[in-house]
Enzyme design. Structure first.
Site, PDB file in Angstrom:
ATOM      1  N   SER A  45      40.346  36.978  27.895  1.00 17.09           N
ATOM      2  CA  SER A  45      40.000  36.102  29.001  1.00 17.09           C
ATOM      3  C   SER A  45      38.852  35.152  28.619  1.00 17.09           C
ATOM      4  CB  SER A  45      39.671  36.950  30.234  1.00 17.09           C
ATOM      5  OG  SER A  45      39.653  36.172  31.396  1.00 17.09           O
ATOM      6  N   ASP A 131      50.645  38.137  34.094  1.00 17.04           N
ATOM      7  CA  ASP A 131      49.234  37.808  34.312  1.00 17.04           C
ATOM      8  C   ASP A 131      49.111  36.844  35.486  1.00 17.04           C
ATOM      9  OD1 ASP A 131      46.556  36.949  34.154  1.00 17.04           O
ATOM     10  OD2 ASP A 131      46.520  37.177  31.985  1.00 17.04           O
ATOM     11  N   HIS A 171      46.617  41.048  33.738  1.00 13.35           N
ATOM     12  CA  HIS A 171      45.435  40.484  33.074  1.00 13.35           C
ATOM     13  C   HIS A 171      44.563  41.625  32.572  1.00 13.35           C
ATOM     14  CE1 HIS A 171      42.744  37.183  32.125  1.00 13.35           C
ATOM     15  NE2 HIS A 171      41.737  37.915  32.580  1.00 13.35           N
TER      16      HIS A 171
END
Length: 344
Positions: A45, A131, A171
């Site tokens: 991320s 995600d 995610h």
């Protein structure tokens, strides 16, 4: 004491695997015999964005990068609204051609490293098709960025770009164990998906392993991050970082270096040592004789970074993603302290 850090810092990745054999405290990083041909940056991320920034700013140090759920370099352009929109939701879609052209301009101006240092780079881009935080289209824009860079810049045809974007996970960083969190994005952001992402990252960066990883047997140490501030400037990071040291590295054998960047809401102040002990990197570090550096960010209100994200939109200054970025210069100090030659 940074009370904001103590109250607000949140999360680092965690993953499958056993705790390492020993855990010790040290005020400084050890000096190792570093093999400068075996270096890589990885991240999830915001950590993926940070890894891409490090690779582009200092390709002579880190030509290899693994990005998990991250977008293309310079995506935000120093603007938080662009970061939250185009660079996370993919609306509007990142203009990849413009970002490639911008990277070439910045390299020519010396703001980032010379692109020819990426001639033999290995780039692995992993993202889950489920995600909901960083849209798969954004991660695919990162793939396109590297592909266009490879195909458009003379001398980069040897760059290896591996797109791994068809796996079903949310995610998080997938880990080898099975569980009920693969389709969720919850702290410590490790999805027990039956896929050992750390092992695949090491294989992509350094080739097939000599043998399978078992349990981590090296040392996990803490170190003083403030001692590495560039010119004494606050890099907006936590007081303490972590480094994992395989026994072979401590014994003086040539040792590679992987820098693993946590994502937002994932620093150690929030999830303890979940990422640094359990993400799976340490087990594979023993197999490959690679030290793993785990820098730690901190949360703050001023500058506004309440989720302890790495700076990929400009809260640390306008030059955040260049060779003059304070967090990038901190990292250069750290890897040189670890033994990576300054001439590389």
């Amino acid at each position: 004491m940074r009370w904001t850090t103590r109250l607000l810092c949140v999360g680092l990745l965690a993953g499958a695997g056993s705790a390492c054999a020993s855990d010790s405290t040290s005020s400084s990083l050890p000096t190792l015999k570093i093999d400068s041909a075996r270096t890589a940056v990885v991240g999830l991320s915001s950590g993926a964005y940070m890894a891409g920034q490090v690779q582009m700013a200092y390709p002579e140090l880190f030509p290899n990068a693994a990005l998990v759920a991250g977008g293309p370099y310079d995506c935000a352009g120093g603007k938080l609204d662009v970061a939250l929109g185009s660079c996370m939701k993919g609306v509007p879609a990142p203009d990849v051609a413009a970002l490639v052209a911008r990277a070439e301009q910045r390299a020519a101006a010396g703001e980032i490293g010379a692109l020819d240092k990426l001639a033999h780079a290995r780039v692995y881009l992993l993202h889950g098709k489920d995600d909901a935080l960083v849209a798969p289209a954004v991660a695919e824009a990162a793939v396109q960025f590297y592909q266009q860079l490879r195909d458009g810049v003379p001398g980069l045809d040897g760059m290896q770009v591996h797109d791994d974007g068809t796996r079903a996970f949310a995610h998080n960083l997938p880990v080898a164990g099975s569980g009920d969190d693969c389709d969720k994005s919850v702290a410590p952001y490790l999805g027990h998906c039956g896929f050992d992402a750390a092992g695949e990252i090491f294989a992509q960066m350094f080739g097939k392993p000599a043998h399978a990883a078992t349990t981590a047997k090296g040392e996990l140490r803490t170190f003083d991050q403030d001692a590495l501030r560039p010119d004494g400037t606050d890099a907006f990071m936590a007081d303490t970082g972590y480094v994992y040291l395989p026994a072979a590295c401590l014994a003086g054998q040539p040792c590679g270096v992987v820098v693993a960047f946590h994502g937002c809401k994932q620093n150690a102040a929030a999830v303890g040592k979940a990422f640094v002990e359990d993400a799976g990197f340490n087990r594979w570090a023993d197999v490959y004789n690679v030290a793993v550096l785990y820098p730690q960010n901190r949360a703050s209100f001023a500058p506004l970074n309440p989720q302890a994200c790495w700076d990929w939109w400009g809260y640390s200054g306008a030059d955040y993603d260049t060779r003059q970025g304070v967090q990038l210069r901190w990292l250069v100090n750290a890897v040189h302290a670890l033994g990576l030659p300054a001439g590389h």
